[in-house]
Design a protein around this motif. Structure first.
Motif: not given
Length: 140
Positions: A29-30, A38, A41-42, A44-46, A48-49, A79
């Motif tokens: 997943k992801g 990658q 994406r990582d 961006h997620k960090t 954003h969270d 991304l």
């Protein structure tokens, strides 16, 4: 058994391919095959969270030796490039913003490896920005 990989990038790509090939559904997943994508994406997620956790007014400054082209390429999705990541997080590359161009840190390269991304609400507060050129640190 000693393994001879040519570098961290190749090792990372091989590990990601192994996860995609042999990993569980949860591990896959992801995960994407390209280490650069990658990373985007990582990151961006960090961020954003963090923004969700700390509040929408949270601003960021991120600098690094990304070894990525800045301008959008022909690939689809926000991304897939550093510029796409910055736009998706409402950030600007202050190197380009303040100087009107990017500055190379490796004389023969076609990419600027150093980028400084700043949340747009902070850009006006940045007074100076630059890269120390012509010097080495730790023999790099």
């Amino acid at each position: 058994m000693r393994r001879s990989w040519r570098g961290g990038w190749q090792w990372q790509q091989r590990e990601m391919q192994n996860i995609l090939k042999e990993g569980t559904a949860e591990q896959k997943k992801g995960i994407v095959e390209d280490p650069g994508k990658q990373f985007l994406r990582d990151l961006h997620k960090t961020l954003h969270d963090m923004r969700v956790s700390l509040g929408r007014d949270t601003a960021f400054i991120i600098g690094g030796d990304f070894n990525m082209r800045w301008k959008k390429e022909t690939q689809k999705g926000p991304l897939t490039t550093l510029q796409g990541l910055a736009e998706s997080l409402h950030m600007s590359n202050v190197m380009e913003e303040k100087h009107g161009e990017l500055h190379w840190t490796y004389a023969t390269a076609e990419t600027a490896v150093d980028h400084i991304l700043v949340s747009r609400v902070l850009v006006e507060s940045v007074r100076k920005v630059g890269v120390w050129q012509g010097r080495t640190v730790n023999d790099s």
